[in-house]
Each structure stands twice: as structure tokens, then as C-alpha cells.
Scaffold this active site. Sequence first.
Site, PDB file in Angstrom:
ATOM      1  N   HIS A  66      -0.810   0.707  -9.672  1.00 22.03           N
ATOM      2  CA  HIS A  66      -1.564  -0.110  -8.709  1.00 22.03           C
ATOM      3  C   HIS A  66      -2.313  -1.240  -9.434  1.00 22.03           C
ATOM      4  O   HIS A  66      -3.545  -1.367  -9.307  1.00 22.03           O
ATOM      5  CB  HIS A  66      -2.543   0.763  -7.905  1.00 22.03           C
ATOM      6  CG  HIS A  66      -3.071   0.066  -6.687  1.00 22.03           C
ATOM      7  ND1 HIS A  66      -3.383   0.719  -5.522  1.00 22.03           N
ATOM      8  CD2 HIS A  66      -3.336  -1.243  -6.436  1.00 22.03           C
ATOM      9  CE1 HIS A  66      -3.824  -0.138  -4.624  1.00 22.03           C
ATOM     10  NE2 HIS A  66      -3.799  -1.347  -5.164  1.00 22.03           N
ATOM     11  N   ARG A 120       0.857  -1.191   0.000  1.00 22.07           N
ATOM     12  CA  ARG A 120       0.000   0.000   0.000  1.00 22.07           C
ATOM     13  C   ARG A 120       0.888   1.235   0.000  1.00 22.07           C
ATOM     14  O   ARG A 120       1.982   1.240   0.600  1.00 22.07           O
ATOM     15  CB  ARG A 120      -0.864   0.052   1.260  1.00 22.07           C
ATOM     16  CG  ARG A 120      -2.164  -0.699   1.166  1.00 22.07           C
ATOM     17  CD  ARG A 120      -3.162  -0.049   0.194  1.00 22.07           C
ATOM     18  NE  ARG A 120      -4.396  -0.790   0.110  1.00 22.07           N
ATOM     19  CZ  ARG A 120      -4.649  -1.763  -0.766  1.00 22.07           C
ATOM     20  NH1 ARG A 120      -3.738  -2.109  -1.653  1.00 22.07           N
ATOM     21  NH2 ARG A 120      -5.817  -2.363  -0.795  1.00 22.07           N
TER      22      ARG A 120
HETATM   23  P1  NDP Z   1      -2.554 -10.948   4.693  1.00 25.63           P
HETATM   24  O1  NDP Z   1      -3.422 -10.365   5.721  1.00 25.63           O
HETATM   25  O2  NDP Z   1      -2.777 -12.374   4.286  1.00 25.63           O
HETATM   26  O3  NDP Z   1      -1.035 -10.829   5.153  1.00 25.63           O
HETATM   27  C1  NDP Z   1      -0.531  -9.708   5.803  1.00 25.63           C
HETATM   28  C2  NDP Z   1       0.850 -10.039   6.344  1.00 25.63           C
HETATM   29  O4  NDP Z   1       1.410  -8.840   6.903  1.00 25.63           O
HETATM   30  C3  NDP Z   1       0.829 -11.091   7.454  1.00 25.63           C
HETATM   31  O5  NDP Z   1       1.916 -11.954   7.329  1.00 25.63           O
HETATM   32  C4  NDP Z   1       0.997 -10.246   8.723  1.00 25.63           C
HETATM   33  O6  NDP Z   1       1.636 -10.918   9.779  1.00 25.63           O
HETATM   34  C5  NDP Z   1       1.866  -9.130   8.214  1.00 25.63           C
HETATM   35  N1  NDP Z   1       1.751  -7.958   9.075  1.00 25.63           N
HETATM   36  C6  NDP Z   1       0.657  -7.194   9.316  1.00 25.63           C
HETATM   37  N2  NDP Z   1       0.934  -6.220  10.196  1.00 25.63           N
HETATM   38  C7  NDP Z   1       2.237  -6.385  10.541  1.00 25.63           C
HETATM   39  C8  NDP Z   1       3.112  -5.714  11.431  1.00 25.63           C
HETATM   40  N3  NDP Z   1       2.707  -4.667  12.151  1.00 25.63           N
HETATM   41  N4  NDP Z   1       4.376  -6.170  11.528  1.00 25.63           N
HETATM   42  C9  NDP Z   1       4.795  -7.226  10.813  1.00 25.63           C
HETATM   43  N5  NDP Z   1       4.019  -7.911   9.943  1.00 25.63           N
HETATM   44  C10 NDP Z   1       2.754  -7.493   9.815  1.00 25.63           C
HETATM   45  O7  NDP Z   1      -2.649  -9.997   3.420  1.00 25.63           O
HETATM   46  P2  NDP Z   1      -2.406 -10.360   1.884  1.00 25.63           P
HETATM   47  O8  NDP Z   1      -1.128 -11.097   1.771  1.00 25.63           O
HETATM   48  O9  NDP Z   1      -3.619 -10.953   1.306  1.00 25.63           O
HETATM   49  O10 NDP Z   1      -2.282  -8.894   1.262  1.00 25.63           O
HETATM   50  C11 NDP Z   1      -1.287  -7.996   1.719  1.00 25.63           C
HETATM   51  C12 NDP Z   1      -1.562  -6.602   1.196  1.00 25.63           C
HETATM   52  O11 NDP Z   1      -1.286  -6.550  -0.204  1.00 25.63           O
HETATM   53  C13 NDP Z   1      -3.024  -6.136   1.265  1.00 25.63           C
HETATM   54  O12 NDP Z   1      -3.353  -5.682   2.570  1.00 25.63           O
HETATM   55  C14 NDP Z   1      -3.046  -5.027   0.252  1.00 25.63           C
HETATM   56  O13 NDP Z   1      -2.724  -3.794   0.878  1.00 25.63           O
HETATM   57  C15 NDP Z   1      -1.944  -5.410  -0.731  1.00 25.63           C
HETATM   58  N6  NDP Z   1      -2.457  -5.731  -2.069  1.00 25.63           N
HETATM   59  C16 NDP Z   1      -1.981  -4.999  -3.119  1.00 25.63           C
HETATM   60  C17 NDP Z   1      -2.396  -5.291  -4.399  1.00 25.63           C
HETATM   61  C18 NDP Z   1      -1.852  -4.557  -5.575  1.00 25.63           C
HETATM   62  O14 NDP Z   1      -2.349  -4.725  -6.692  1.00 25.63           O
HETATM   63  N7  NDP Z   1      -0.828  -3.743  -5.389  1.00 25.63           N
HETATM   64  C19 NDP Z   1      -3.365  -6.373  -4.669  1.00 25.63           C
HETATM   65  C20 NDP Z   1      -3.775  -7.072  -3.488  1.00 25.63           C
HETATM   66  C21 NDP Z   1      -3.333  -6.744  -2.232  1.00 25.63           C
HETATM   67  P3  NDP Z   1       0.880 -12.057  10.627  1.00 25.63           P
HETATM   68  O15 NDP Z   1       0.507 -13.122   9.638  1.00 25.63           O
HETATM   69  O16 NDP Z   1       1.909 -12.519  11.580  1.00 25.63           O
HETATM   70  O17 NDP Z   1      -0.318 -11.419  11.248  1.00 25.63           O
HETATM   71  C1  OXD Z   2      -6.300  -5.064  -3.201  1.00 22.18           C
HETATM   72  C2  OXD Z   2      -5.754  -4.179  -4.238  1.00 22.18           C
HETATM   73  O1  OXD Z   2      -6.136  -4.786  -2.012  1.00 22.18           O
HETATM   74  O2  OXD Z   2      -6.050  -4.377  -5.430  1.00 22.18           O
HETATM   75  O3  OXD Z   2      -6.918  -6.082  -3.571  1.00 22.18           O
HETATM   76  O4  OXD Z   2      -4.978  -3.273  -3.903  1.00 22.18           O
END
Ligand code: NDP
Ligand code: OXD
Length: 315
Positions: A278, A230
Site C-alpha cells: 500500500h 482499495r
Molecule cells: P476521485 O474521487 O478523484 O476519483 C474517483 C473516480 O472513481 C471517479 O472517476 C468516479 O467517477 C469513479 N467512481 C466512483 N464510484 C464509482 C462507481 N460506483 N462506478 C463507476 N465509477 C465510480 O479519487 P482519486 O482519483 O483521488 O483516488 C481514487 C482512489 O485511489 C482513492 O479513493 C483511494 O482509495 C485510492 N488511493 C490509493 C493510494 C495508494 O497508495 N494505493 C493512494 C491514493 C489514493 P465520477 O467522476 O464519475 O464520479
Molecule cells: C490514500 C492512500 O488514500 O494512501 O491517500 O491510500
Amino acid sequence: MPVAVFASATDDPAQWLPALREAIPALEVRVWPEIGDPAEIDYAIVWKPPAGMLAGLPNLKVIYSLGAGIDTMLRDPTLPAEVPLVRMVDLSLSEGMVEFVAEQVLAIHRQARTYRAQQAAGVWEQHDQRLARDVTIGILGLGTLGSAAARALRALNFQVAGWSRTPKAIAGVTTFHGAAGLDAFLARSEILVCLLPATPATEGILNIGLLRKLKRDGALGGACLINAGRGALQVDADIVAALDEGSLAAATLDVFPAEPLPRESPLWEHPQVTITPHNAASSVPHALVDYVLNQITLYERGEALENIVDRTAGY
Ligand code: NDP
Ligand code: OXD
């Protein structure tokens, strides 16, 4: 017949409606703002809905996010607290993100920028080829997308580490967690891939202090950043400063604090920056309606919903 409202800030309903109606004929889908009686709406299928919209639906049962990241929705103080919010978790999104991360890592590893510039100048010159096994990659976030990217990069034989909030175990991947694990993780990462969600705890994490901790003396001869998590995670001015002082050799950015990236941003013209709009992993209607269908079926059968957002954790 249950009724759903479809509202998206960026998706064309004309692309979603035929797929939704074909997959779920027993669902009446109305498109915001033409929703008729708000009290008739059972489900909301949304991406960045207008603030306050969901609060105006008194009998809402479930909110389905068309995206994986739900930070925008959680920033709406009127978001109904008692209605479960289900985020998008689908193989099509993971596959898209794996492709994007692999593409950008390989572009750095295989010196694509240098060869493109050479072609433009008509220069025929070979550079030493690095081995993936000598290159260290660190992935911030080991959730659905980060763990899929980690496995794919391992399959290409890179040395992969990951950092998360809680401990994780992924075959072949060195894992770190929490504040105590961050510096050691950064110190071994030449390419930093960010797949964290935007939460109060992660906002601005990609700042100059963090970027200066990356490994610069590895096989690549410099540190690189790829952010597809993000925009709120990154400080644009710090990325430019890190590039200009040499803490970073290159940055690939798919997300920005302000989107679309303002035309006056120095990132557009920076020679070491790659910008994508994005779209690292986009929600594709025909791939995602099955997910929504499954989730609605689970709810209608009284079974547990999957991938409900933990609002206290913020993702
Ligand atoms: P998940 O919720 O499955 O994974 C998030 C990960 O981040 C987990 O491993 C979590 O740790 C870790 N995390 C969260 N907060 C912290 C912290 N404070 N310190 C350390 N680690 C942290 O999300 P997804 O993998 O499905 O997606 C991740 C992000 O990708 C989405 O939130 C979105 O913003 C972005 N995204 C972007 C897209 C694009 O086109 N650019 C498309 C889709 C998503 P733990 O497991 O230990 O809780
Ligand atoms: C998502 C994105 O969060 O597209 O799915 O950014």
C-alpha cells in the site's frame, strides 16, 4: 491562534510537525491524544483517526484527510456530519500514482517477470517484443488519479480506455460510464488498472465474474490486473481462482481487504502475483503541508474549501 490536532494511524508525527509548524507558524498543532481542552481544537489533520475521536471535538471547523481515500473515516458512524471533510488532492500523490501504474504496466508489457526468472536461471533468450500501440489498457476510475494515469499511459502510446460513474472526456482516451458501459469496457481491456474509491457501490467489484470478462486474446496473450485503489474492491480468493484457471495471467496488488496482508494468504507465494505494501502513492509531509496550509487559509478567509467529500456519493 487557531489550534489543530494531528492524528494518524500510520504517519510519524515527528515527520509532519516540523513541516506543518514551518509552513503555518500561526497554527498551534497538538498531537493526539495529548490535545489539552478538546473545545479549543479548530481543525483536525488526520489519517485513519480512532473511531469516535472527531466526535469528541465540539468546536471542530474542518477535517483535513492526509489521504485521498476517506472510506475508513466514512465508516465511523460518529463522524460529525456537519463538519466539512476535505480529502487530499495533490500533484505529489498524482505523480506517485502515475509512476506506480506506469512501472507496473511496463513491467507486464516488457515481460519483466520472465526476464528476472531467466536471469536467475542464467538463461539468455529473447522473446517477441510487443508494441504499446497494440496493447489495450482499461482504467476503472477516472478521477484525479485515474485520469492522470490515463494521460501518462496514452503518452506511452498504449490504447487507453476508462470507466467512471458519470461521463468523462479525456483526449485520446475511450471512455465508458455506469453499469451499462462496464461490460464493453472490460471486453476491450487486457490490463485492468483499478483506481476506484471504496464505496458501497464498488466493494467487491474485482470478483471472478468481472475478471472473466477481460480481454484475453490481445497482444499480451492474457489479461492482467493492477489494483492500487482499495483492498475492499477486490475478492482475494477470486483473484487466486482467476489466476489458477487462466482468466488472469498476472496480478499486481498494492491494497488488500486486510492490511498488512496476512502471512497465510496464498497471494504471497503465487508466482503470478506482485505485492506492494500500500505505497503506490504515499503522503509525503513536505509535499502536502502546502495543501493543508492553502485549505486552512481559504477557510480562515471565509472562502470556499476545495475537494470537500460528497458524503452521499461516499468519496
Ligand atoms: P476521485 O474521487 O478523484 O476519483 C474517483 C473516480 O472513481 C471517479 O472517476 C468516479 O467517477 C469513479 N467512481 C466512483 N464510484 C464509482 C462507481 N460506483 N462506478 C463507476 N465509477 C465510480 O479519487 P482519486 O482519483 O483521488 O483516488 C481514487 C482512489 O485511489 C482513492 O479513493 C483511494 O482509495 C485510492 N488511493 C490509493 C493510494 C495508494 O497508495 N494505493 C493512494 C491514493 C489514493 P465520477 O467522476 O464519475 O464520479
Ligand atoms: C490514500 C492512500 O488514500 O494512501 O491517500 O491510500
